[in-house]
Every structure is written in C-alpha cells, then in structure tokens.
Design an enzyme around this catalytic site. Structure first.
Site, PDB file in Angstrom:
ATOM      1  N   LYS A  83       1.665   5.117  -3.851  1.00 22.86           N
ATOM      2  CA  LYS A  83       0.578   4.497  -3.090  1.00 22.86           C
ATOM      3  C   LYS A  83       0.461   5.201  -1.747  1.00 22.86           C
ATOM      4  O   LYS A  83       1.449   5.309  -1.002  1.00 22.86           O
ATOM      5  CB  LYS A  83       0.926   3.031  -2.844  1.00 22.86           C
ATOM      6  CG  LYS A  83      -0.090   2.034  -3.366  1.00 22.86           C
ATOM      7  CD  LYS A  83       0.391   0.618  -3.056  1.00 22.86           C
ATOM      8  CE  LYS A  83      -0.640  -0.398  -3.433  1.00 22.86           C
ATOM      9  NZ  LYS A  83      -0.208  -1.767  -3.050  1.00 22.86           N
TER      10      LYS A  83
HETATM   11  O1  G3P Z   1      -1.638  -4.883  -3.214  1.00 17.10           O
HETATM   12  C1  G3P Z   1      -2.229  -5.195  -1.984  1.00 17.10           C
HETATM   13  C2  G3P Z   1      -2.199  -6.658  -1.792  1.00 17.10           C
HETATM   14  O2  G3P Z   1      -0.893  -7.081  -1.985  1.00 17.10           O
HETATM   15  C3  G3P Z   1      -2.631  -7.188  -0.482  1.00 17.10           C
HETATM   16  O3  G3P Z   1      -2.744  -8.561  -0.654  1.00 17.10           O
HETATM   17  O4  G3P Z   1      -2.909 -10.923   0.019  1.00 17.10           O
HETATM   18  O5  G3P Z   1      -1.700  -9.266   1.490  1.00 17.10           O
HETATM   19  O6  G3P Z   1      -4.183  -9.205   1.266  1.00 17.10           O
HETATM   20  P1  G3P Z   1      -2.897  -9.529   0.599  1.00 17.10           P
END
Ligand code: G3P
Length: 223
Positions: A83
C-alpha cells in the site's frame, strides 16, 4: 464483488476466513498499531491465513524509501500487496513496484482524478475512502460511481476499484450495486450483513413449531 476485511486483528481474520467468504485483507498503520504486535509478524500471520491479497502499507514518504520498504514487505509472502499513498512519490513507487511484479494498492484516494493517475501508474487496486468523504459532507459513493465510469471507458485500465473506509452495510450494498471490484469491510460490518429482524423472528417461529412436533432429525428413534 470480492470481500476483503479491513483489520489487522488475527483472531478476527481467522474467524472470518473460516467462513470461506474472505477474498483478502487490508491493513494500515493505524490498524497495525491497534494490535500492538510486530508488523512483520502480523503480516506473515495474516498472509498464512488468507490466500488472497493482504495489503501492508509503507511508512516512508519518499519514492526510494517507499520502494525499499515495499520490496522488503513483499518478501514476507507471495500474497502481499504494497500500500502506497496517493502522492507523486507514491505513484512513482507504484510504478517501480509493479515493474517488480508486486501487487500495489494505492490508498488515501479522495478524487476521481487521483484514481485516474493511480491507474496510469499501473496500480493493482485503488482505494477510495468513502466514509471519510461522508464525514466531511461529501458523497463517498458518488466518487465510486465516477471512478467505475472512468475506468470503464478504457480497456487498457485493469486497476481494481477497492471501496475503503466502509462504515455500514449500506456502503457495501451501494458498492455492489455500482459494480465495485472489491469492498474492504471492518469485521463488525461484515457480521452486520447477516442480520435482519425478520430472519431472527422467522427462525424463532420455525424452531417453536418444530419443538411442538417432538421430532428429531438425527435421532430417528426419538418419540
Ligand atoms: O483501509 C482504509 C480504511 O481502514 C480507513 O477506514 O474508517 O479509518 O476511515 P477509516
């Protein structure tokens, strides 16, 4: 649509992998930090549990650093996807790692133009963050629709649209309706997908009626 789980929690991944529904895993530095474990060990363990791509994020922000870190992480297992963030250096690192034959997931995507750049850099996956756009009053799923439309215009693009920052079953439903390639979903949201009040109510009624028959499916001698 492929289901990835968005977590670095080994027990959650083990449990979900046993359902046969899991096509891959995404992690990020915040999710790894939550586990308190050694990054390399966490990635190795996840890769052994799941056959599909397992995203592991670089921590460097310059192209050489990202490529070095990406190459090191890629050695942990055959199914590691590196990533990288959607920056100029991230796009250059994406190109270099793809030339090595390594899967690359370009993350922190918040616009369709960014997604177009990632595709041109040869990304295996683009990760638009729908929940974080919703958080600032924008429409995360509208971005998914735009990216799918743009990618669909060009046969040469084979980057998969990986819907990320998913917060609810409605995000999953919309992603599938739009034809997203992948949705990466937190474990609690994956579990919510099975839930419906009428399923629970119907099952209770069936079981109550079955008990009234006094029969057993396995013990045929029961009265
Ligand atoms: O994979 C990216 C994701 O985990 C971000 O999620 O909920 O932290 O915006 P969030």
């Amino acid at each position: 649509m492929k289901f990835f789980v968005d977590t670095a929690d080994i027990e959650q991944i083990r449990d979900l992998a046993a359902t046969g529904l899991l096509d891959g895993v995404t992690t990020n530095p915040s999710l790894v930090a939550k586990t308190g474990g050694d990054f390399f060990e966490v990635v190795r363990e996840i890769c052994a549990l799941v056959d599909g791509p397992v995203s592991a994020e670089v921590a460097a922000t310059d192209v050489d650093g990202m490529v070095d870190e990406g190459r090191t992480l890629a050695e942990l297992a055959d199914n590691v996807a590196i990533k990288v963030p959607l920056t100029w250096d991230g796009l250059k690192a994406c190109r270099a790692l793809r030339q090595d034959g390594t899967m690359v997931n370009v993350t922190l995507c918040f616009s369709a133009n960014q997604a177009l750049l990632a595709a041109k850099a040869g990304a295996s996956f683009i990760s638009p963050f729908v929940g974080r756009l919703d958080d600032i009053g924008q429409d995360g799923m509208q971005l998914i629709a735009e990216i799918i439309e743009i990618y669909g215009n060009y046969d040469s693009i084979d980057t998969e649209v990986l819907v990320a920052s998913v917060r609810s079953p409605m995000h999953v439903l919309h992603a599938a309706r739009l034809g997203a390639d992948v949705c990466t979903i937190p474990p609690d949201v994956i579990r919510q997908l099975t839930k419906h009040a009428l399923t629970d109510k119907g099952l209770d009624a069936f079981l109550a009626d079955w008990r009234q028959t006094g029969q057993s499916i396995l013990d045929r001698d029961a009265p």
